[in-house]
Design a protein around this motif. Structure first.
Motif, short mmCIF file in Angstrom:
data_model
loop_
_atom_site.label_atom_id
_atom_site.label_comp_id
_atom_site.label_asym_id
_atom_site.label_seq_id
_atom_site.Cartn_x
_atom_site.Cartn_y
_atom_site.Cartn_z
N TRP A 148 0.85 -1.21 0.00
CA TRP A 148 0.00 0.00 0.00
C TRP A 148 0.87 1.25 0.00
CZ3 TRP A 148 0.38 3.63 3.87
CH2 TRP A 148 0.88 3.20 5.12
N PHE A 149 0.37 2.25 -0.71
CA PHE A 149 1.07 3.54 -0.76
C PHE A 149 0.07 4.67 -0.68
CE2 PHE A 149 3.39 0.61 -3.56
CZ PHE A 149 4.63 0.60 -2.94
N LYS A 150 0.45 5.70 0.03
CA LYS A 150 -0.31 6.95 -0.06
C LYS A 150 0.40 7.79 -1.13
CE LYS A 150 -2.16 10.62 2.82
NZ LYS A 150 -2.31 11.12 4.19
N VAL A 151 -0.35 8.28 -2.09
CA VAL A 151 0.27 9.11 -3.14
C VAL A 151 0.74 10.40 -2.46
CG1 VAL A 151 -0.03 10.18 -5.39
CG2 VAL A 151 -1.44 8.18 -4.76
N PRO A 152 2.05 10.65 -2.48
CA PRO A 152 2.55 11.80 -1.72
C PRO A 152 2.42 13.13 -2.46
CG PRO A 152 4.39 10.60 -2.68
CD PRO A 152 3.13 9.86 -3.09
N GLU A 153 2.41 14.19 -1.70
CA GLU A 153 2.59 15.52 -2.27
C GLU A 153 4.03 15.63 -2.77
OE1 GLU A 153 0.45 18.00 -2.57
OE2 GLU A 153 -1.23 17.31 -1.36
N THR A 154 4.28 16.60 -3.64
CA THR A 154 5.61 16.70 -4.24
C THR A 154 6.27 18.04 -3.96
OG1 THR A 154 5.14 15.12 -6.01
CG2 THR A 154 6.87 16.74 -6.44
N ILE A 155 7.55 17.95 -3.59
CA ILE A 155 8.41 19.13 -3.51
C ILE A 155 9.29 19.11 -4.75
CG2 ILE A 155 10.32 20.22 -2.27
CD1 ILE A 155 9.18 18.97 0.32
N CYS A 156 9.29 20.19 -5.49
CA CYS A 156 10.10 20.27 -6.71
C CYS A 156 11.37 21.05 -6.43
CB CYS A 156 9.28 20.95 -7.80
SG CYS A 156 10.24 21.30 -9.28
N ILE A 157 12.50 20.48 -6.80
CA ILE A 157 13.76 21.19 -6.66
C ILE A 157 14.33 21.43 -8.04
CG2 ILE A 157 16.08 21.16 -5.65
CD1 ILE A 157 14.95 19.61 -3.34
N GLU A 158 14.30 22.67 -8.44
CA GLU A 158 14.69 23.08 -9.79
C GLU A 158 16.13 23.61 -9.72
OE1 GLU A 158 12.46 22.72 -12.20
OE2 GLU A 158 13.31 23.88 -13.85
N LEU A 159 17.04 22.90 -10.37
CA LEU A 159 18.45 23.27 -10.27
C LEU A 159 18.92 23.85 -11.60
CD1 LEU A 159 19.34 20.01 -8.40
CD2 LEU A 159 19.54 22.28 -7.40
N THR A 160 19.44 25.07 -11.53
CA THR A 160 19.91 25.72 -12.75
C THR A 160 21.40 26.02 -12.63
OG1 THR A 160 19.36 27.87 -11.83
CG2 THR A 160 17.68 26.82 -13.19
N GLY A 161 22.00 26.37 -13.76
CA GLY A 161 23.41 26.76 -13.78
C GLY A 161 24.34 25.57 -13.89
N GLU A 162 25.61 25.87 -13.83
CA GLU A 162 26.65 24.85 -13.97
C GLU A 162 27.55 24.94 -12.74
OE1 GLU A 162 29.74 24.41 -17.42
OE2 GLU A 162 27.91 25.32 -18.21
N THR A 163 27.97 23.83 -12.20
CA THR A 163 28.82 23.91 -11.01
C THR A 163 30.24 24.33 -11.40
OG1 THR A 163 29.24 21.54 -11.25
CG2 THR A 163 27.62 22.20 -9.59
N GLN A 164 30.91 24.95 -10.44
CA GLN A 164 32.32 25.30 -10.65
C GLN A 164 33.14 24.02 -10.62
OE1 GLN A 164 33.35 28.02 -7.49
NE2 GLN A 164 31.59 29.34 -7.96
N ARG A 165 34.34 24.09 -11.15
CA ARG A 165 35.25 22.95 -11.10
C ARG A 165 35.50 22.58 -9.62
NH1 ARG A 165 38.73 20.44 -14.44
NH2 ARG A 165 40.68 19.65 -13.55
N GLY A 166 35.42 21.30 -9.32
CA GLY A 166 35.66 20.86 -7.93
C GLY A 166 34.37 20.76 -7.12
N VAL A 167 33.24 21.11 -7.74
CA VAL A 167 31.94 21.01 -7.06
C VAL A 167 31.12 19.97 -7.81
CG1 VAL A 167 29.85 22.25 -6.37
CG2 VAL A 167 32.08 23.42 -6.37
N TYR A 168 30.60 19.01 -7.08
CA TYR A 168 29.95 17.85 -7.68
C TYR A 168 28.50 17.73 -7.19
CZ TYR A 168 34.76 16.70 -8.82
OH TYR A 168 36.05 16.76 -9.29
N ALA A 169 27.82 16.73 -7.77
CA ALA A 169 26.43 16.47 -7.36
C ALA A 169 26.34 16.33 -5.83
CB ALA A 169 25.92 15.21 -8.04
#
Lengths: 420, 168
Positions: A148-169
């Motif tokens: 069984w599952f309750k259909v959850p509400e959703t939080i959206c995380i919108e990620l823009t731009g490009e990371t600098q060198r040395g910065v990862y996911a």
């Protein structure tokens, strides 16, 4: 019409469903491992019904494998006897369950996969619904094929731009954990999207759904796209055609917009995953162990980053540096391409695959007063051993830089050297 | 009636029962080490019928069912908290450990308070202070599992489809 989780559940239910509804759904795969399977077997036997479909059951030995003590050995024995008795076709012991689930093609867009492990959220990286459950529900699903599952509400995380060198996911996700807090996503589906996510290869995408668990999320999802389909076709034995679901006129509970281009390397500090600081604020803190492993960051590309940074150098002689590749496939590729030799020459201890030191039962346990910097996803007090030890979470690059110096170190200086 | 044992916010499963003890599934064995790092006196002194009073997001972290089993094995009557982490919530219901959501009661109950809980009605009485609270009602299908004493007991008598019949 709906959020990605509404789309996934609607497809499975065969009708349009909305957040708040409670559904009883057929599950595609039911995953458990050596820590959680014995209890599932107990529940299954008490229910007293036969297995509905053994092809949907996937068992792993990864949390403490090979067994570090007699009790773990007894657990493994019990599981192997069950596999034999029930003639279960999907039994794995070649790495961390979540990595193996993806590599072996069990995870496809739109699939419903439950796992007796909290990081089953990981499967959302391929547009599948993955969620962690307890062992009893796994035993129930073996017998009924349903959950069984309750259909959850959703939080959206919108990620823009490009990371600098040395910065990862990993840095971005640690930042998000700090922003939302460890209960910021409780009972919610967290959708990760935007041009930054779209630009990422699969090994980086996986970090987000994997760590959505740390903010309490029911699932973390990334809509399947060309990157996903290409990954499935080239890196897994999964059979298409794949149906890539995506949100259609979604109604989100909350939306966070984050520009990743200004982020520096981040560290989640002892004792909570949302105790997040830019690395510069904890730079120089002495570290006794550097651990590169787990379902979060021990894929080939992670090990490659570390090996490139350690090549021709030596790690700090007083710091234990342990590398646990997430799977045997990763280990073999790293070996074939010379990465393992580089790591060993630099003074790292490379262990067999699996969950390793992450669960504090073997492979790098911490003593009282010790501090670790690791590529793991959680830093609960006592998780890696003594309750008087401390755990700091960071990217593989930060782990490599820290391994060289023995104190928390910004990886960018080393990456710049390599670039020159 | 029992004594209240209070715990803070975001009590995680590693704090409820550290991973190194999860090599057994015996409730009584697990209960010997429950909360050993955050409240070592609990396992030694807890009495049957005592009540766990937790903070928000109680039970966050791993999916380990050992956590609610260890609490159940300690013979605590139930948990009262403002909110639960989702896997812990499911696990507690599934194994038949009563959990109540009631932020007002949590704010009012101190460590060692005498607390009386009616699991049928969800009424919580802080006997020490003489105050009464009503826990939030659980969804119908969850009550079906709770009433059976857990999902395993439910399935001994019913098909899983019956969970959803007449459910809200």
């Amino acid at each position: 019409m709906g959020t990605l989780i509404e789309e996934i559940f609607s497809r499975k239910a065969g009708r349009h469903v909305q957040a708040g509804e409670i559904l009883l759904l057929d599950v595609d795969y039911i995953m458990s491992h050596d820590n959680t399977t014995p209890l599932a077997i107990k529940a299954f036997r008490e229910i007293g019904k036969p297995i509905l479909d053994k092809n949907r059951i996937v068992l792993h030995l990864d949390h403490a494998y090979p067994a570090p003590n007699v009790l773990a050995a007894e657990n493994h024995k019990k599981i192997i006897e069950f596999v034999r008795e029930q003639e279960l076709p999907h039994f794995h012991r070649q790495g961390v369950c979540h990595q193996v689930m993806i590599e072996e093609g069990y995870i496809t867009p739109g699939a419903i996969v439950i796992g007796a492990d909290s990081h089953s959220n990981t499967y959302g990286a391929l547009g599948a619904f993955g969620a962690g459950l307890g062992s009893t529900e796994i035993g129930v699903a073996w017998a009924t094929g349903k959950c069984w599952f309750k259909v959850p509400e959703t939080i959206c995380i919108e990620l823009t731009g490009e990371t600098q060198r040395g910065v990862y996911a990993k840095d971005v996700m640690i930042y998000i954990a700090g922003l939302l807090g460890m209960d910021g996503g409780t009972y919610r589906s967290v959708e990760f999207g935007g041009e930054y996510i779209e630009s990422l290869p699969m090994h980086e995408r996986i970090v987000f759904p994997n760590m959505s668990t740390e903010i309490g999320a029911k699932c973390g999802l990334i809509a399947a796209d060309e990157v996903t389909i290409n990954f499935l076709e080239t890196a897994t034995p999964a059979k298409g055609p794949f149906e890539a679901l995506y949100p259609v006129n979604p109604r989100y509970e909350r939306v966070f917009e984050i520009d990743v281009s200004t982020l520096a390397p981040q560290v989640a500090c002892h004792p909570d995953v949302d105790h997040v600081k830019p690395l510069e604020q904890v730079e120089g803190l002495e570290v006794n162990e550097v651990y590169i492993g787990t379902c979060t960051n021990a894929r080939y590309e992670d090990i490659e980053i570390v090996a490139n940074m350690l090549k021709g150098k030596k790690v700090n002689p007083l710091t234990r540096v342990i590398v646990t590749p997430a799977s045997e496939r990763i280990y073999k590729k790293a070996m074939k391409n010379g990465l393992i030799e580089i790591l060993m020459d630099a003074g790292c201890t490379v262990t067999g695959t699996g969950c390793g030191a992450c669960i504090g039962r073997h492979g790098g346990i911490l003593a009282a007063g010790e501090r670790a910097l690791t590529t793991m996803n959680r830093n609960f007090i006592g998780r890696m051993g003594s309750p008087l030890s401390e755990i700091y979470l960071a990217s593989p690059a930060t782990a490599a830089a820290t391994a060289l110096t023995g104190h928390i170190t910004d990886p960018r200086q080393y990456l710049m050297q390599n670039a020159e | 009636m029992g004594k209240a044992w209070t715990f803070g916010e975001n009590m995680n499963t590693d704090e409820i029962i550290p991973g190194r003890f999860n090599i057994t599934i015996d409730p009584l064995e697990l209960a010997k080490n429950v909360f050993c790092e955050v409240k070592p006196e609990y396992a030694k002194n807890v009495q049957p019928g005592d009540v766990i009073v937790g903070g928000q997001n109680f039970g966050c972290g791993s999916s380990r069912e050992h956590a609610p089993i260890a609490i159940k094995g300690s013979q605590a009557k139930c948990i009262i908290a403002p909110s639960y982490a989702r896997i812990f919530f499911r696990n507690a219901i599934n194994i038949g450990l009563p959990i109540l959501e009631c932020p007002e009661a949590v704010a009012d109950i101190d460590e060692g308070s005498e607390v009386d809980v009616n699991l049928t009605t969800g009424q919580i009485t802080n006997v020490t202070k003489g105050s009464i609270y009503q826990a939030r009602a659980l969804p119908d299908f969850v009550l079906k599992i709770a009433d059976a004493g857990g999902i395993v007991n439910f399935l001994k008598e019913h098909d899983i489809e019956e969970l959803m019949q007449n459910a809200e």
